[in-house]
Scaffold this motif. Structure first.
Motif, PDB file in Angstrom:
ATOM      1  N   PRO A   1       0.802  -1.224   0.000  1.00 40.63           N
ATOM      2  CA  PRO A   1       0.000   0.000   0.000  1.00 40.63           C
ATOM      3  C   PRO A   1       0.831   1.269   0.000  1.00 40.63           C
ATOM      4  CG  PRO A   1       0.170  -0.809   2.229  1.00 40.63           C
ATOM      5  CD  PRO A   1       0.981  -1.748   1.341  1.00 40.63           C
ATOM      6  N   THR A   2       2.145   1.202   0.165  1.00 36.11           N
ATOM      7  CA  THR A   2       2.920   2.408   0.419  1.00 36.11           C
ATOM      8  C   THR A   2       3.197   3.261  -0.812  1.00 36.11           C
ATOM      9  OG1 THR A   2       4.951   1.126   0.218  1.00 36.11           O
ATOM     10  CG2 THR A   2       4.066   1.425   2.430  1.00 36.11           C
ATOM     11  N   GLU A   3       3.393   2.682  -1.978  1.00 38.18           N
ATOM     12  CA  GLU A   3       3.780   3.464  -3.148  1.00 38.18           C
ATOM     13  C   GLU A   3       2.603   3.857  -4.031  1.00 38.18           C
ATOM     14  OE1 GLU A   3       6.868   1.439  -5.234  1.00 38.18           O
ATOM     15  OE2 GLU A   3       7.950   1.022  -3.401  1.00 38.18           O
ATOM     16  N   PHE A   4       1.420   3.440  -3.672  1.00 37.55           N
ATOM     17  CA  PHE A   4       0.232   3.727  -4.463  1.00 37.55           C
ATOM     18  C   PHE A   4      -0.344   5.047  -3.978  1.00 37.55           C
ATOM     19  CE2 PHE A   4      -4.240   2.769  -5.764  1.00 37.55           C
ATOM     20  CZ  PHE A   4      -3.981   2.608  -7.113  1.00 37.55           C
ATOM     21  N   THR A   5       0.300   6.152  -4.375  1.00 30.14           N
ATOM     22  CA  THR A   5      -0.105   7.464  -3.893  1.00 30.14           C
ATOM     23  C   THR A   5      -0.822   8.243  -4.996  1.00 30.14           C
ATOM     24  OG1 THR A   5       1.968   8.506  -4.560  1.00 30.14           O
ATOM     25  CG2 THR A   5       1.881   7.546  -2.337  1.00 30.14           C
ATOM     26  N   PRO A   6      -1.701   9.133  -4.620  1.00 25.61           N
ATOM     27  CA  PRO A   6      -2.376   9.963  -5.619  1.00 25.61           C
ATOM     28  C   PRO A   6      -1.388  10.790  -6.448  1.00 25.61           C
ATOM     29  CG  PRO A   6      -3.506  10.133  -3.513  1.00 25.61           C
ATOM     30  CD  PRO A   6      -2.241   9.348  -3.276  1.00 25.61           C
ATOM     31  N   GLU A   7      -0.307  11.235  -5.821  1.00 27.80           N
ATOM     32  CA  GLU A   7       0.683  12.033  -6.536  1.00 27.80           C
ATOM     33  C   GLU A   7       1.360  11.227  -7.631  1.00 27.80           C
ATOM     34  OE1 GLU A   7       0.748  11.679  -3.152  1.00 27.80           O
ATOM     35  OE2 GLU A   7      -0.039  13.621  -2.561  1.00 27.80           O
ATOM     36  N   ALA A   8       1.713   9.978  -7.323  1.00 28.88           N
ATOM     37  CA  ALA A   8       2.365   9.120  -8.316  1.00 28.88           C
ATOM     38  C   ALA A   8       1.425   8.817  -9.474  1.00 28.88           C
ATOM     39  CB  ALA A   8       2.843   7.824  -7.663  1.00 28.88           C
ATOM     40  N   ILE A   9       0.185   8.513  -9.152  1.00 29.42           N
ATOM     41  CA  ILE A   9      -0.799   8.220 -10.206  1.00 29.42           C
ATOM     42  C   ILE A   9      -1.017   9.461 -11.075  1.00 29.42           C
ATOM     43  CG2 ILE A   9      -3.212   7.656 -10.669  1.00 29.42           C
ATOM     44  CD1 ILE A   9      -3.125   5.956  -8.104  1.00 29.42           C
ATOM     45  N   ALA A  10      -1.152  10.618 -10.451  1.00 27.75           N
ATOM     46  CA  ALA A  10      -1.368  11.853 -11.205  1.00 27.75           C
ATOM     47  C   ALA A  10      -0.196  12.140 -12.134  1.00 27.75           C
ATOM     48  CB  ALA A  10      -1.586  13.022 -10.248  1.00 27.75           C
ATOM     49  N   GLY A  11       1.009  11.869 -11.683  1.00 28.68           N
ATOM     50  CA  GLY A  11       2.192  12.086 -12.523  1.00 28.68           C
ATOM     51  C   GLY A  11       2.183  11.214 -13.760  1.00 28.68           C
ATOM     52  N   PHE A  12       1.925   9.930 -13.576  1.00 25.53           N
ATOM     53  CA  PHE A  12       1.898   9.022 -14.714  1.00 25.53           C
ATOM     54  C   PHE A  12       0.737   9.332 -15.649  1.00 25.53           C
ATOM     55  CE2 PHE A  12       5.101   6.584 -12.640  1.00 25.53           C
ATOM     56  CZ  PHE A  12       5.678   5.807 -13.631  1.00 25.53           C
ATOM     57  N   VAL A  13      -0.435   9.575 -15.081  1.00 24.89           N
ATOM     58  CA  VAL A  13      -1.608   9.884 -15.908  1.00 24.89           C
ATOM     59  C   VAL A  13      -1.368  11.183 -16.675  1.00 24.89           C
ATOM     60  CG1 VAL A  13      -4.054  10.518 -15.845  1.00 24.89           C
ATOM     61  CG2 VAL A  13      -3.229   8.583 -14.510  1.00 24.89           C
ATOM     62  N   GLY A  14      -0.739  12.147 -16.038  1.00 30.69           N
ATOM     63  CA  GLY A  14      -0.440  13.411 -16.712  1.00 30.69           C
ATOM     64  C   GLY A  14       0.464  13.231 -17.912  1.00 30.69           C
ATOM     65  N   VAL A  15       1.505  12.413 -17.765  1.00 33.06           N
ATOM     66  CA  VAL A  15       2.410  12.163 -18.891  1.00 33.06           C
ATOM     67  C   VAL A  15       1.672  11.427 -20.005  1.00 33.06           C
ATOM     68  CG1 VAL A  15       4.490  10.927 -19.623  1.00 33.06           C
ATOM     69  CG2 VAL A  15       4.500  12.200 -17.482  1.00 33.06           C
ATOM     70  N   VAL A  16       0.896  10.409 -19.642  1.00 34.73           N
ATOM     71  CA  VAL A  16       0.150   9.646 -20.651  1.00 34.73           C
ATOM     72  C   VAL A  16      -0.838  10.552 -21.377  1.00 34.73           C
ATOM     73  CG1 VAL A  16      -1.504   7.769 -21.008  1.00 34.73           C
ATOM     74  CG2 VAL A  16       0.428   7.430 -19.470  1.00 34.73           C
ATOM     75  N   PHE A  17      -1.609  11.339 -20.631  1.00 32.49           N
ATOM     76  CA  PHE A  17      -2.615  12.215 -21.231  1.00 32.49           C
ATOM     77  C   PHE A  17      -1.962  13.276 -22.116  1.00 32.49           C
ATOM     78  CE2 PHE A  17      -5.613  15.771 -21.313  1.00 32.49           C
ATOM     79  CZ  PHE A  17      -6.775  15.121 -21.690  1.00 32.49           C
ATOM     80  N   SER A  18      -0.876  13.879 -21.638  1.00 35.70           N
ATOM     81  CA  SER A  18      -0.180  14.903 -22.423  1.00 35.70           C
ATOM     82  C   SER A  18       0.372  14.326 -23.714  1.00 35.70           C
ATOM     83  CB  SER A  18       0.968  15.504 -21.608  1.00 35.70           C
ATOM     84  OG  SER A  18       0.468  16.118 -20.457  1.00 35.70           O
TER      85      SER A  18
END
Length: 86
Positions: A56-73
């Motif tokens: 559960p430790t690395e599944f953070t909203p910040e990490a998800i937002a970063g990856f989703v942002g790169v994919v979406f961009s």
């Protein structure tokens, strides 16, 4: 390496989104929502592939937002660069 995989996911996302838009007949705001949803799925998949997704430790909203942002961009840039049908 993580950014490269996320960027490649964005490139892969365009054909997926175009296929789904064609099958569903969506346009406008619905297609933006579809692109966002596909970006979230591909972003989480990219996190899993690169080992960034660990419960559960690395599944953070910040990490998800970063990856989703790169994919979406990346998906948006690739879409804008594609030739438009005449």
């Amino acid at each position: 390496m993580e950014t490269v995989i996320a960027a490649l996911s964005g490139g892969v996302g365009i054909p997926v989104v175009n296929f789904l838009k064609g099958k569903l007949g969506w346009s406008g705001k619905a297609s933006v929502a579809l692109t966002t949803a596909v970006s979230v799925v591909l972003g989480v998949a990219a996190m899993f592939i690169t080992g960034q997704l660990g419960l559960p430790t690395e599944f953070t909203p910040e990490a998800i937002a970063g990856f989703v942002g790169v994919v979406f961009s990346t998906a948006t840039i690739v879409f804008k660069l594609l030739p438009k049908p005449e």
